[in-house]
Design an enzyme around this catalytic site. Structure first.
Site, short mmCIF file in Angstrom:
data_model
loop_
_atom_site.label_atom_id
_atom_site.label_comp_id
_atom_site.label_asym_id
_atom_site.label_seq_id
_atom_site.Cartn_x
_atom_site.Cartn_y
_atom_site.Cartn_z
N LYS A 62 -11.44 -3.50 -5.76
CA LYS A 62 -11.78 -2.22 -6.39
C LYS A 62 -10.53 -1.50 -6.86
O LYS A 62 -10.53 -0.86 -7.92
CB LYS A 62 -12.55 -1.35 -5.40
CG LYS A 62 -13.92 -1.84 -5.05
CD LYS A 62 -14.93 -1.62 -6.16
CE LYS A 62 -15.32 -0.16 -6.28
NZ LYS A 62 -16.39 0.06 -7.25
N LYS A 73 0.82 -1.22 0.00
CA LYS A 73 0.00 0.00 0.00
C LYS A 73 0.85 1.26 0.00
O LYS A 73 0.50 2.26 -0.64
CB LYS A 73 -0.95 0.00 1.20
CG LYS A 73 -2.05 -1.05 1.10
CD LYS A 73 -2.97 -0.99 2.30
CE LYS A 73 -4.08 -2.03 2.20
NZ LYS A 73 -4.99 -1.99 3.37
N LYS A 95 -6.09 -10.69 -7.01
CA LYS A 95 -7.28 -10.79 -6.18
C LYS A 95 -8.31 -9.76 -6.60
O LYS A 95 -7.97 -8.62 -6.92
CB LYS A 95 -6.88 -10.57 -4.71
CG LYS A 95 -8.03 -10.68 -3.72
CD LYS A 95 -7.54 -10.45 -2.32
CE LYS A 95 -8.69 -10.47 -1.31
NZ LYS A 95 -8.23 -10.26 0.07
#
Length: 376
Positions: A242, A160, A239
Site C-alpha cells: 500500500k 521506514k 514488493k
C-alpha cells in the site's frame, strides 16, 4: 465447599500440565481453572504432535494480492500440518502514522478477508494482538536482553525511518515486539519472506540471550522455507505494498481488477505491439503463474515471444483468471460482512485460546526473572 473447589481446581491444573497457575485462576473457585482446562484440552486434541507456527499481519489497509499470495494462502495450507497461531498485529500498526478512527474498521475488514480466503478458525487460532496484553508485557522484558546496536542495524528500521520526519522508539523496538509475538507461544516455526529474515534471526538471538541469562526455555524458531513469497507490485520493481501504491486489491470485482491491472508494467523492451516479448522479465506473466493453468501459460509464453499476443490481451486474460479464483472469496467476504458479530466472536475466541498459552509462558518468564506477576 469453597475449599473443595479450590483444591480440585489446583489438582486439575497440575494434572493438565498448566505449570504456572496465574493468580486470577487461583482466586475464583474452580471456574477459571476449568475454563483453562477446556481450552488446553481442546488445543491438545488439535495440536498433538504438531510443531507450532506463529505469523502476523498488519491491519494497514485493504488486503491485496500480495497479502493473499505471499501470506494468506500459505497460512491456510499450514493448518494441515502445524498448530497455527495467527495474529492481526495492531500494536505494530501504530508505530507509523495512522488514523485512529479507522483502525477498528481495518481490523474487522482484515479479519473478514483472511477468513473469506479459507482460514478455518476451528483449525487454527486467529486473534487481535492488543486483545492479549502479554505481547506488550513480554516485549518489555525482552528489551532487557536486546542489544541496541542490533535494533539500529535492522534494514526495515532504516527504510521506514527514512520516510518519517520523527523517528519514534516504537519503530526502533518493532523487532522486539515481533520476537515477543513469536516467543510468547514458544513457536518453533515462522513463515518468512526475504524482507523478514533479518528480524527472525534477531528473534533467535534474543531467545539465546534470554536463555543464557535465565535458563533454557525459549525455542529458537526456524524459518519455514517457501512461506512469505515476495510478490512484485504493478510497477514490476518493488514488493506489492500500500505504501508503494502498486497493489491489486484482493476483494475487487472484475471491472476494478481490470482498471488496475491494465496499468501494470510489462516487458520494458517491448515498445510496439508487433515487438516480440520476453515473459521471463514480465511481472504480469509471473502473476499468471498463480492464476492461470499450465496449458494456457505455455500458450501465452509462445504467443508473447512471437508477438502473437499483445500486452493488453495478456493482461485481460490475467484479469479474467484472477477474477474467477477470487469470486468465491468475495462471496464469502460479503456473507461475513453481513454477520459482523460472527467475526467478532471468532476473534474473541481466538484471544481466549491465545491467552491460555500466553499467560502460562509469561508466568514462567516472571518466575525465572525473579519477578512476581500481579494479575487483576
Amino acid at each position: 465447599m469453597r475449599e473443595v473447589l479450590q483444591s480440585t481446581a489446583g489438582s486439575l491444573a497440575r494434572v493438565i500440565g498448566l505449570g504456572y497457575v496465574p493468580a486470577s485462576h487461583r482466586t475464583v473457585p474452580g471456574i477459571r481453572i476449568f475454563r483453562a482446562f477446556l481450552t488446553r484440552f481442546r488445543q491438545s486434541e488439535m495440536t498433538q504432535g504438531k510443531s507450532r507456527v506463529f505469523s502476523g499481519i498488519q491491519p494497514s489497509g485493504d488486503l491485496h494480492i500480495g497479502n493473499y499470495l505471499g501470506a494468506i494462502k500459505n497460512w491456510v495450507a499450514l493448518t494441515e500440518t502445524y498448530d497455527c497461531i495467527y495474529c492481526i498485529v495492531d500494536l505494530h500498526a501504530v508505530t507509523i502514522p495512522y488514523q485512529p478512527d479507522e483502525l477498528q474498521a481495518r481490523i474487522q475488514e482484515l479479519a473478514i478477508g483472511v477468513l473469506a480466503s479459507g482460514l478455518d478458525p476451528e483449525r487454527c487460532t486467529l486473534f487481535v494482538q492488543s486483545a492479549v496484553p502479554e505481547h506488550a508485557e513480554l516485549q518489555w522484558l525482552l528489551n532487557t536482553v536486546t542489544p541496541l546496536g542490533e535494533l539500529s542495524r535492522m534494514t526495515q528500521f532504516k527504510d521506514k525511518s527514512g520516510r518519517v520526519d520523527t523517528i519514534n522508539a516504537g519503530l526502533l523496538n518493532y523487532p522486539v515486539l515481533q520476537a515477543a509475538d513469536i516467543l510468547l507461544y514458544l513457536a518453533d516455526r515462522v513463515p518468512v519472506g526475504e524482507d523478514q529474515a533479518q528480524h527472525l534471526e534477531l528473534t533467535r538471538e534474543i531467545a539465546r540471550r534470554w536463555n543464557g541469562r535465565f535458563g533454557e526455555y525459549f525455542p529458537e524458531p526456524q524459518a519455514l522455507i517457501g512461506g512469505g513469497k515476495r510478490i512484485l507490485g504493478l510497477d514490476g520493481a518493488s514488493k506489492m505494498s500500500k505504501s508503494q501504491n502498486n497493489v491489486i486489491p484482493l476483494l475487487a470485482d472484475e471491472q476494478e481488477l481490470w482498471s488496475v491491472i491494465r496499468t501494470a508494467v510489462t516487458d520494458p523492451a517491448r515498445v510496439r505491439r508487433d515487438d516480440p516479448g520476453n515473459p521471463d522479465v514480465c511481472n504480469v506473466f509471473s502473476l499468471h503463474g498463480f492464476f492461470t493453468s499450465e496449458e494456457e501459460r505455455a500458450e501465452i509464453d509462445g504467443l508473447c515471444r512471437t508477438a502473437g499476443i499483445g500486452c493488453v490481451d495478456c493482461k485481460k486474460r490475467l484479469t479474467a483468471n484472477m477474477a474467477a479464483e477470487l469470486a468465491p472469496i468475495q462471496a464469502r467476504a460479503a456473507e461475513l460482512r453481513a454477520h459482523p458479530d460472527r467475526v467478532g466472536e471468532i476473534l474473541r475466541e481466538g484471544a481466549r485460546r491465545a491467552r491460555a498459552i500466553a499467560s502460562v509462558t509469561l508466568g514462567n518468564v516472571y518466575e525465572r526473572m525473579g519477578l512476581e506477576r500481579h494479575e487483576s
